[in-house]
Design an enzyme around this catalytic site. Structure first.
Site, PDB file in Angstrom:
ATOM      1  N   MET A 174      24.889   8.872   2.314  1.00 27.00           N
ATOM      2  CA  MET A 174      24.312   9.929   2.796  1.00 27.00           C
ATOM      3  C   MET A 174      24.321   9.653   4.669  1.00 27.00           C
ATOM      4  SD  MET A 174      24.350  13.250   2.190  1.00 27.00           S
ATOM      5  CE  MET A 174      23.455  14.014   1.518  1.00 27.00           C
TER       6      MET A 174
ATOM      7  N   PHE B 228     -11.963  -7.808  13.696  1.00 25.01           N
ATOM      8  CA  PHE B 228     -10.194  -8.075  12.904  1.00 25.01           C
ATOM      9  C   PHE B 228      -9.891  -7.155  11.923  1.00 25.01           C
ATOM     10  CE2 PHE B 228      -8.803 -10.580   9.094  1.00 25.01           C
ATOM     11  CZ  PHE B 228      -7.341 -10.132   9.210  1.00 25.01           C
ATOM     12  N   GLN B 229      -8.873  -6.859  11.553  1.00 31.55           N
ATOM     13  CA  GLN B 229      -8.584  -5.926  10.788  1.00 31.55           C
ATOM     14  C   GLN B 229      -8.984  -4.356  11.376  1.00 31.55           C
ATOM     15  OE1 GLN B 229      -7.847  -6.895   7.276  1.00 31.55           O
ATOM     16  NE2 GLN B 229      -6.480  -7.833   7.148  1.00 31.55           N
TER      17      GLN B 229
ATOM     18  N   LYS C  30     -17.894  -0.877   5.495  1.00 30.06           N
ATOM     19  CA  LYS C  30     -17.995  -2.339   4.739  1.00 30.06           C
ATOM     20  C   LYS C  30     -19.341  -1.740   4.831  1.00 30.06           C
ATOM     21  CE  LYS C  30     -16.893  -6.663   3.738  1.00 30.06           C
ATOM     22  NZ  LYS C  30     -15.933  -7.836   3.960  1.00 30.06           N
TER      23      LYS C  30
ATOM     24  N   GLU D 151       0.467  -1.285   0.222  1.00 26.54           N
ATOM     25  CA  GLU D 151      -0.191  -0.185  -0.182  1.00 26.54           C
ATOM     26  C   GLU D 151       1.134   0.976  -0.011  1.00 26.54           C
ATOM     27  OE1 GLU D 151      -0.865  -2.890   2.352  1.00 26.54           O
ATOM     28  OE2 GLU D 151      -2.453  -3.004   1.837  1.00 26.54           O
TER      29      GLU D 151
END
Lengths: 564, 81
Positions: free
Chosen positions: A477, A125-126, A175, A63
């Site tokens: 760097m 969940f999630q 959802k 993502e």
């Protein structure tokens, strides 16, 4: 550059549709043709509706890659970038991309799935409170808990992303809202109110300051490109012939061929740019914000200069440096008001002399490859209107110093957030938005591993992105700073166990080549640019090479280091 | 250390109070007190925010003003020390 005339049609349909289906209708009304994302449980109804949409979805492999591709898309094309992620880890993986877009004022709309409203707040969940997490890394965010609000919220998201100082907006959609049915209201007009009443521009006093200045400098930032004011800026320069410098994000706004342009200022800026700014008696600041990487020690930055500050964001005025004259509002409108011929010939000549005296030196002993020379040659040979993205580190600064760009949309780099892992997915977004242009990402061996999974996205969509990998087998760097400022005590900067990058690219059906001597450079660049598809060119350099000049931390910009 | 009181009017939208508190903390202002109420007729929230900081209050006012749901921010000069 960023269009606000986005509404293409008014919805007149009276049919009921799901929230997911309505989302795609609204996206299309805003001219969205491409989105970047990754599906998951709580966003499945949206992905189901996607199959009936004309919008093309680019499946990324993380993502964060989707968010950066949306950023690259927005920056390269001047459109709003759109990305999708599911709830929980999908949503949290977007956060770095959102933070990057906020720091660099990039208009993206992120759509996240959320668990159903009936279980929100139950540690489902999630489930994560992405709405709460979004507060610090978005310009604004919404959570839709009523299907009847969805359409209006989506329109507002686009309007907010584009209005004023642009930025990322997140819309979290549970959802059950995605599957609920609703009739479109056709509410295509933004209801945003112009809350901030900008005071009238104080042009009179600014003109007086400009007329009296003996050693003025134009200090240009990323706001010029965002305001689509490149033409107005160049007209201003043509009329005033004022010596100019640019920030990292402003690169491309000033024509690199302008005789009075001194290059980038700041920590790794050119000596001429930094010295001229320090000697100036007036800074004309356009779409810039006195970032600490630009100013060095703030109290010693341009110590004798008055300041005229042009910006769209009231909060940037007087934030780090007091403005003697603030000109708030649209740069396209305000810049021409100050475009007057100046009598500063002596100062112009002095700046031009410094530019000549401190020009880059590409002489480099030995056969090992000198990255600045590689990037200069790449810049000279790349086709017109090429777009270059970078990651973050030494290679980024070398690209900023030694490559030339004729428009800000042709140089995409993570400036404010300094996000390693930006370059590859940003190049993917740029290539999707500009399929016929040459898109090149300049990366480092540390950075590329941060989003290396996106090589799979390049393979999946056969995107002809060119990858120039500057490889010193170090976090270069950080290693440079450890050498210079931590007594050479190297800590966790050795990357000599990197994978075989040629083999890695080949595993994704990407043609690749490694070079390690100067004699190979020209042929390799030409071969890469002539190749039809994606290509990875691994450029091995000396691990001890440093980026010069360097203004040490908390030091005035005229006290730069030029070598060890 | 300077003490300030801000009078903020905001649309009664989701998390507007969290946004104000987040901005105040991030921009370096310690929160000493807060009073908030909503006019249910107009859906306008009124927030009195007491803060202290070494930083100029204009920094916080400008940043709160940028929040989308904010309608107005004023510094109460009577309480500012």
């Amino acid at each position: 550059m960023y269009s606000v005339g986005w509404v293409k049609k008014k919805m007149t349909s009276e049919k009921k549709q799901t929230g997911g289906s309505l989302l795609f209708d609204v996206l299309q009304q805003h001219g969205v043709e491409h989105v970047f994302g990754y599906p998951g449980g709580a966003i499945m109804p949206i992905y189901d509706a996607l199959t009936d949409s004309d919008i093309q979805h680019f499946l990324c492999r993380h993502e964060q890659g989707a968010a950066f591709s949306a950023v690259g898309y927005a920056r390269a094309a001047g459109k709003v970038g759109v990305c999708f992620a599911t709830s929980g880890p999908g949503a949290t993986n977007l956060i770095t991309g959102l933070a990057d877009a906020l720091a660099d004022s990039i208009p993206i709309v992120a759509i996240t799935g959320q668990v159903a409203t009936s279980v929100m707040g139950s540690d489902a969940f999630q489930e994560i409170d992405i709405f709460g997490l979004s507060l610090a890394c978005t310009k604004h965010s919404f959570q839709v808990t009523d299907i009847n609000d969805l359409e209006k919220v989506l329109h507002q998201a686009f309007a907010i992303a584009l209005e004023g100082r642009q930025g990322p907006v997140l819309v979290d959609i549970p959802k059950d809202i995605q599957i609920a049915h609703v009739v479109s209201q056709g509410s295509v007009v933004s209801t945003l109110k112009n809350k901030v009443n900008l005071p009238p521009a104080n042009v009179g006093s600014a003109i007086a300051m400009l007329c009296h200045a003996k050693q003025p400098i134009l200090y240009v930032g990323g706001g010029v490109g965002m305001a689509n004011a490149v033409d107005e800026l160049r007209d201003f320069i043509d009329i005033t012939h004022i010596p100019s410098v640019s920030t990292l994000k402003g690169l491309g706004a000033i024509s690199p061929d302008n005789e009075n342009y001194l290059g980038m200022l700041g920590m790794h800026g050119t000596k001429a740019a930094n010295l001229a700014v320090q000697e100036s008696d007036l800074l004309v600041v356009v779409g810039a914000r006195f970032d600490d990487r630009v100013t060095g020690k703030l109290t010693e930055f341009a110590p004798n200069a008055k300041v005229i500050h042009f910006d769209i964001d009231t909060a940037e005025i007087n934030k780090r440096r007091a403005a003697d004259s603030a000109i708030l509002g649209d740069l396209k409108t305000n810049l021409p008001a100050l475009a007057i011929p100046l009598e500063i010939k002596g100062w112009q000549q002095k700046c031009q002399q410094m530019k000549a005296d401190f020009a880059w030196d590409y002489n480099h002993p030995g056969s090992t490859i000198f990255a600045p020379a590689v990037l200069k040659e790449l810049s000279d040979k790349m086709p017109l209107n090429s777009c270059v993205t970078t990651d973050v580190g030494q290679h980024q600064m070398w690209a900023a110093q030694h490559m030339s760009f004729d428009h800000p949309s042709n140089f995409l780099t993570s400036a404010g957030m300094g996000t390693m892992g930006f370059g590859l997915p940003a190049a993917i977004g740029a290539q999707v938005s500009r399929p016929t242009d040459c898109i090149i990402t300049v990366s480092g061996d540390g950075s590329i591993m941060m989003n290396v999974q996106e090589l799979s996205t390049i393979k999946r969509f056969q995107l002809p992105v060119k990858i120039v990998l500057i490889d010193n087998a170090k976090l270069g760097m950080v290693r440079q700073w450890q050498d210079l400022f931590f007594e050479g005590r190297l800590s966790e900067t050795d990357l000599s166990d990197n994978p075989d990058f040629v083999m890695l690219a080949n595993a994704f059906d990407i043609k690749a080549k490694q070079i390690s001597s100067k004699a190979e450079v020209s042929g390799a660049i030409e071969e890469m640019l002539a190749h039809n598809g994606p290509y990875l060119l691994q450029v091995k350099i000396d691990a001890a090479d440093n980026v010069w000049p360097l203004v040490p931390p908390n030091t005035a910009n005229d006290k730069m280091m030029e070598s060890t | 250390m300077n003490h300030y009181q801000l009078l903020i009017k905001a649309d009664d939208k989701q998390v507007v109070l969290e946004r104000i508190l987040q901005v105040a903390r991030y921009r370096g202002f310690l929160i000493e007190g807060i009073k908030a109420r909503v006019n249910t007729g107009t859906n306008i929230g009124t927030i009195e925010l007491m803060v202290r900081s070494e930083r100029p209050i204009s920094l916080l006012v400008d940043q709160i003003n940028k929040l989308i749901d904010i309608k107005d921010v004023k510094v109460d000069k009577n309480t500012t020390q």
